[in-house]
Design a protein around this motif. Structure first.
Motif, short mmCIF file in Angstrom:
data_model
loop_
_atom_site.label_atom_id
_atom_site.label_comp_id
_atom_site.label_asym_id
_atom_site.label_seq_id
_atom_site.Cartn_x
_atom_site.Cartn_y
_atom_site.Cartn_z
N LEU A 178 53.93 46.56 62.46
CA LEU A 178 54.33 47.85 63.04
C LEU A 178 53.74 48.02 64.43
N THR A 179 52.47 47.65 64.61
CA THR A 179 51.84 47.75 65.92
C THR A 179 52.51 46.81 66.92
N THR A 180 52.82 45.59 66.48
CA THR A 180 53.50 44.63 67.36
C THR A 180 54.86 45.17 67.78
N TYR A 181 55.56 45.78 66.85
CA TYR A 181 56.86 46.38 67.17
C TYR A 181 56.73 47.46 68.24
N TYR B 123 51.64 46.86 82.35
CA TYR B 123 50.80 45.67 82.48
C TYR B 123 50.17 45.23 81.16
N PHE B 124 49.79 46.18 80.33
CA PHE B 124 49.04 45.85 79.13
C PHE B 124 49.92 45.52 77.92
N ALA B 125 51.06 46.18 77.80
CA ALA B 125 51.89 46.01 76.61
C ALA B 125 52.31 44.55 76.36
N PRO B 126 52.75 43.78 77.39
CA PRO B 126 53.17 42.40 77.11
C PRO B 126 52.06 41.53 76.52
N VAL B 127 50.87 41.57 77.11
CA VAL B 127 49.78 40.72 76.61
C VAL B 127 49.33 41.18 75.23
N CYS B 128 49.32 42.49 75.01
CA CYS B 128 48.95 43.02 73.68
C CYS B 128 49.99 42.64 72.63
N ALA B 129 51.27 42.72 73.02
CA ALA B 129 52.33 42.35 72.09
C ALA B 129 52.21 40.87 71.69
N MET C 270 49.43 39.01 71.67
CA MET C 270 48.26 38.84 70.81
C MET C 270 48.53 39.35 69.40
N ASN C 271 49.14 40.53 69.31
CA ASN C 271 49.44 41.09 67.99
C ASN C 271 50.45 40.23 67.24
N PHE C 272 51.40 39.66 67.98
CA PHE C 272 52.42 38.82 67.34
C PHE C 272 51.78 37.60 66.70
N LEU C 273 50.80 36.99 67.38
CA LEU C 273 50.12 35.83 66.82
C LEU C 273 49.38 36.19 65.53
N VAL C 274 48.74 37.37 65.55
CA VAL C 274 48.04 37.82 64.34
C VAL C 274 49.04 38.10 63.22
N ALA C 275 50.12 38.80 63.56
CA ALA C 275 51.15 39.12 62.55
C ALA C 275 51.79 37.86 62.00
#
Length: 396
Positions: free
Chosen positions: A73-76, A227-233, A235-240
């Motif tokens: 959900l966070t990655t989305y 700036y932050f959303a792409p890198v966070c997405a 990282m979260n995608f790898l975890v998900a």
């Protein structure tokens, strides 16, 4: 006052647990244009409404609809924000502020990526908490955010340790500890996730504050998300991908509904827009008080929607924590002055709108009665049983 403004604008929107970077440079706050014809109360109401809606929406999806995949959900949310900000940057002027940011590959790697790492962890831990704790108790724990930010600023050398300030914020910790002892459904793993999320958020906010101290990196919340959303997405995608994707099924996705997911992402992103508008129309005082009001409303909403039991000890502890938070951000003299002004405004409102004042008083009394008979009821006691029994006696 500038420091207080940074802190207030940085912490309050965090309660959304959505894809939002809420710390901005104070110079950018001053530069925000004030749109004509719209009262500031509209922006305040929009921010409180959207911020509360995102939290309740996430809780509803993760708990009520049993979509137990908070990282997905966070990655989305982050992917949604990445796509929308890219579209806005290409086709609108909303993100023209990014042109003044001297962003290079070296700066992105050394500053944006580490901040994004802690940002991702704070979002993941924040949403994981919804699987174990009530919204009401989560909001109580979040009152410790100013304490965590203060400690992290000392650790990272952004500010110097001050015993007087530490004693002031210790009141918040004491209040939250009391509220924790009063929690009926205390779950250790949920408590640990929330504290970890607060710690990561505090480190992120402090790192952002240090980044924004340079005039070259002034940015409003939308530019920050850009700036932050792409890198966070990523990282979260790898975890998900390693944690939740192998377990999720399309049946669970369709159970929530694609349109529901779309509304959820839209609500989370619109919160960023509301923050941009709010920053240019209000002061640190308004942001602080709106954050406190939002937290209280969320506790009440949790009681109404999910029937959360809130004990008298919790209310006592939470009241101490909220009082300590307001005192920490504003100071005694400021509070005294604002309280006097509020009293005069309330008296003037009563003279101008006596009917509306009575309605407000009645609504306050009804809310208090609800809290006393529902939130403070002993465990296992349903107030509806008393109402049904009273109805049967009257009819009989």
């Amino acid at each position: 006052m500038g420091e207080e403004k940074d802190r207030a604008s940085g912490e309050s929107p965090r309660e959304a647990t959505g894809a939002i970077l809420p710390t901005v440079n104070p110079e950018v706050e001053k530069a925000q244009p004030a749109g004509p014809g719209v009262h500031p109360a509209v922006y305040v109401a929009a921010w409180i409404g959207l911020s509360s809606s995102v939290i309740l929406f996430n809780k509803w999806i993760l708990s009520t609809l049993e979509f137990k995949y908070p990282v997905i959900l966070t990655t989305y949310h982050l992917v949604f924000s990445t796509i929308v900000t890219q579209i806005l940057a290409r086709y609108t002027t909303f993100l023209d502020g990014r042109k003044t940011v001297k962003m290079t590959g070296r700066v992105y790697l050394r500053a944006i990526v580490p901040i994004g790492f802690f940002y991702s962890l704070s979002l993941i831990c924040g949403n994981l908490t919804y699987l174990y704790l009530s919204v009401a108790f989560i909001q109580m724990l979040k009152a410790t955010t100013p304490v965590a930010v203060l400690i992290s600023s000392w650790v990272l050398g952004v500010s110097q340790p001050n015993l007087k300030v530490f004693l002031n914020v210790s009141v918040i910790v004491v209040g939250v500890i009391i509220a924790s002892f009063g929690e009926i459904k205390f779950v250790w793993i949920g408590f640990i996730y929330q504290i970890a999320g607060i710690a990561c958020e505090a480190l992120r906010l402090t790192m952002v504050q240090r980044l924004l101290s340079s005039a070259e990196f002034k940015m409003d919340p939308l530019v920050s998300v850009y700036y932050f959303a792409p890198v966070c997405a990523a990282m979260n995608f790898l975890v998900a991908l390693a944690w939740e994707v192998p377990k999720v099924t399309m049946a669970e996705v369709y159970h929530v509904g694609l349109f529901t997911f779309f509304l959820n992402g839209t609500c989370a992103f619109m919160l960023n827009v509301a923050v941009v508008l709010l920053i240019g129309k209000t002061s640190s005082l308004v942001l602080t008080l709106c954050g406190v009001l939002k937290d209280i409303l969320l506790v009440v909403a949790s009681m109404i929607i999910w029937g959360t039991q809130v004990t008298a000890l919790q209310f006592f502890g939470y009241s101490i924590a909220l009082g300590g938070m307001v005192h920490y951000k504003l100071g005694y003299e400021a509070i005294k002055g604002y309280a006097g002004e509020a009293g005069r405004q309330w008296a003037d409102f009563g003279n101008r709108q006596p009917v509306l004042r009575r309605v407000a008083i009645i609504a306050g009394v009804l809310l208090t009665v609800f809290v006393l008979f529902n939130g403070l009821a002993p465990a296992g006691v349903d107030p509806k049983d008393y109402l049904q029994e009273a109805k049967s006696k009257i009819v009989g």
